[in-house]
Structure formats: C-alpha cells, structure tokens
Enzyme design. Structure first.
Site, PDB file in Angstrom:
ATOM      1  N   LYS A 121       0.886  -1.164   0.000  1.00 41.96           N
ATOM      2  CA  LYS A 121       0.000   0.000   0.000  1.00 41.96           C
ATOM      3  C   LYS A 121       0.922   1.211   0.000  1.00 41.96           C
ATOM      4  O   LYS A 121       1.592   1.500   1.000  1.00 41.96           O
ATOM      5  CB  LYS A 121      -0.914   0.010   1.229  1.00 41.96           C
ATOM      6  CG  LYS A 121      -1.710   1.297   1.348  1.00 41.96           C
ATOM      7  CD  LYS A 121      -2.608   1.351   2.556  1.00 41.96           C
ATOM      8  CE  LYS A 121      -3.018   2.783   2.838  1.00 41.96           C
ATOM      9  NZ  LYS A 121      -3.928   2.931   3.960  1.00 41.96           N
ATOM     10  N   THR A 232      -9.372   3.496  11.583  1.00 41.05           N
ATOM     11  CA  THR A 232      -9.728   4.257  12.776  1.00 41.05           C
ATOM     12  C   THR A 232     -11.194   4.081  13.160  1.00 41.05           C
ATOM     13  O   THR A 232     -11.523   4.014  14.351  1.00 41.05           O
ATOM     14  CB  THR A 232      -9.422   5.751  12.548  1.00 41.05           C
ATOM     15  OG1 THR A 232      -8.094   5.869  12.023  1.00 41.05           O
ATOM     16  CG2 THR A 232      -9.509   6.533  13.844  1.00 41.05           C
TER      17      THR A 232
END
Lengths: 282, 65
Positions: A121, A232
């Site tokens: 990523k 998150t």
C-alpha cells in the site's frame, strides 16, 4: 427437513459473499473490507475485531523494533506479527508516513522481505494536516516499484489524470481517499469518486481513508467501488468488535444494492401506491 | 565503536550487520535492515561490515492502517 439443509437455506451472508469475490492482482478474496490493525485498545480486541469483520486482508506497517530482547519476553513487533499470522489473513504492508520517493521505495523493499509479499500500500504523504497524498511523488514511486515487480496499491486522490498515470506506471488497483486519514468525514467528494468509477470500469477501486461510520462504507459500495479500506472507524469505536461487524454488514449491503441496479433519483414525488382504482369519497 | 541504531547512539562490538543483529538480541526476530539509508537483505548481513558512524535501521512488523 431436506428443504432446510444448509445448501438450500437463504442465509443472506453466505449466499452473497460466497458468490461475489473481488480480485486484487490475481488474488481472489470474498470480503470487500480491508481492515487496518492500528490503534486498537488491545491485541485481543484487534484479533477479535478482525475475526468479526471477516476481513481477509489487513494492513500492517514497519517500524523500528523497540526494546531490548530478553529471554522469554517477545519484542513488541514480534508478538504483533505472531498474532497476525495466527489469524491466517493476508497482509498488505504500507509505507505510512513516508514523505519522499526514496523513503517510500526503501520502506517497500524492506516490507517485501519482512512480510514476504509483493503487495504494497503505497503512501507518499504531501502534507501533515491533511495527510494528503503527494501525487507527484506517488506516481514516481509507483513507477519504480512496479518496474521492480511490486504489486502496488496506491493511496491516491480522486484525480483522474493522476489515476491514469498510476495505471500507466503499472498499478492494477487504485485506492482514492474518501476524506483525510483518520478524519471520519466519509465521502467528501462523491461526484469525484463516481467519475473515477465511470472512467475506470475495469480497475479494482478501493475507497481508502476517511470513513467514519458504516453508512459511509455502504455509500462507497453503492457507487460501485470494489472494496473499502478503513482502520480508525473500527479501532476507535467504543466497541471495536461490534463496529467491525457493522462495517462488514454495511459493505455487503452496499455491494448488493449496487448489484441490484438502484432506481434513478428524481426531483418530484411519484406515488408508489397505484392511483388507479382509488375510491372517491367526495 | 560508536554507531547510530534506530536513531539512537550505540556503542557496539560487532563488525558486521549480522553480528550487530545478534549482539542486540534480534537474531531470532523477524526484522528488516537498512544501512546508511539503503536496505540490506538478510542474506547480505553477514558480508556487510559496520564501521564507526554508520546509521543502522532495524525494522519489525507493526500495526498499521
């Protein structure tokens, strides 16, 4: 009793996910939720949240190993790695925090050896307040890494020209942001994301970052996105395990909604109950 | 000799990167290494000398988003 056998039951979970896999660089997975592993209250809750999410791909990072190795006491990084391996999930290492092409490329090289995967990523961060991708550095780093055999998942914006250049560099997946990392603001620019989907109908597209609640993820899937990457929103929920499951359901619902070909929105009302045959009492 | 390991000054005895990893107790750990900003593969650590003033990074798997 035969009619109630598992193969003929109408469980929405099993009937939809099994028939609708998504493919990244030739690797097929059934879950369209990619989950981050940071900021959980404890390793046990992290593990339980990953299981509850049914995610098959989790993101990981590389950081300086800390502490002094002592007999019988595993180092922090080593115990984390053992936990992930025990879960049997695929890992997508990131280059989080890298601000230059050199940093990102070196981190990717180290990740490839450490995690034994060509997947990366790719993050090249341009600005601290928004953590917005430096798309110029991103394209340059993607070009270097793709040439070197990496399978790059670029964290990008919804800019179509940048997307074109990332594809030209060799990227076979694009991951535009929904909103700034960790902001929980959802899809800041649905129009831009919709345009991206329309311009790149065959490239797997993943909304990465900014998702706050399950409806944001469902909205991304309803736009036709192939998957959602978030961290998150689950890790910082009051109950991360419950939220992980909520996101799994939302992503599945959004995907099914997209596949069901939604109706066109219109400005004026249109009665759903037939007008013909209505009684008149006047 | 004095080198810098993961951003902190360290006094070490090892003469190679592999020796340094062992000296720090990371011999059995899953780590990736870099010397002066360039990655050094695990297979090359034995043959990679360390000299005073070198900057070594020793990275491990960590939580990430």
């Amino acid at each position: 009793m035969d009619a109630m056998s598992p193969t003929t039951s109408m469980s929405p979970t099993t009937s939809t996910t099994a028939a609708d896999p998504v493919e990244f660089y030739g690797t097929r997975v059934n879950s369209r939720l990619l989950l981050g592993t940071a900021q959980y209250p404890s390793p046990a809750i992290l593990a339980e949240a990953i299981r509850a999410s049914a995610a098959e791909i989790v993101t990981v990072s590389l950081r300086r190993e800390s502490g002094v190795a002592k007999a019988g006491q595993p180092l922090a990084g080593q115990s984390f790695w053992q936990l992930i391996r025990d879960l049997g999930v695929k890992v997508l290492p990131n280059t989080a925090g890298c601000k230059t092409v050199k940093e990102a490329v070196t981190t990717a090289e180290m990740a490839r050896e450490l995690f034994d995967t060509p997947w990366i990523k790719l993050e090249v961060i341009g600005e601290d307040d928004t953590l917005q991708p430096d798309v110029f550095g991103l394209v340059e780093a993607a070009r270097i890494l793709c040439r070197d055999g990496f399978q790059v998942f670029p964290y990008t914006t919804d800019d179509l020209i940048v997307a074109d250049k990332l594809i030209a560099a060799g990227c076979e997946v694009l991951m535009p942001w929904g909103a700034p990392i960790g902001s929980g603001r959802g899809l800041n620019n649905p129009y831009g994301l919709r345009s991206m989907r329309a311009h790149f109908p065959r490239i797997p597209l993943v909304v990465d970052a900014g998702v706050g609640v399950p409806s944001h993820a469902a909205a991304a899937m309803e736009l036709g996105y192939d998957a959602v990457l978030l961290n998150t929103a689950v890790a910082k929920a009051g109950d991360p395990v419950k939220m992980a499951r909520a996101f799994a359901l939302a992503i599945e619902a959004g995907r099914e909604g997209f596949r069901a070909d939604p109706m066109e929105a219109r400005d004026m009302a249109a009665p759903s109950t037939p007008v013909m045959g209505q009684a008149h009492f006047g | 000799m004095k080198i810098v390991v993961n951003g902190e000054a360290a006094e070490i005895r090892a003469a190679t990167l592999a020796g340094l990893i062992a000296e720090l107790g990371y011999a059995d750990a899953v780590v990736a290494t870099a010397l002066n900003g360039a990655m050094v593969r695990k297979a090359k650590r034995d043959a990679t000398p360390i000299v005073a003033g070198d900057r070594v990074e020793i990275l491990a798997p960590m939580q990430g988003g």
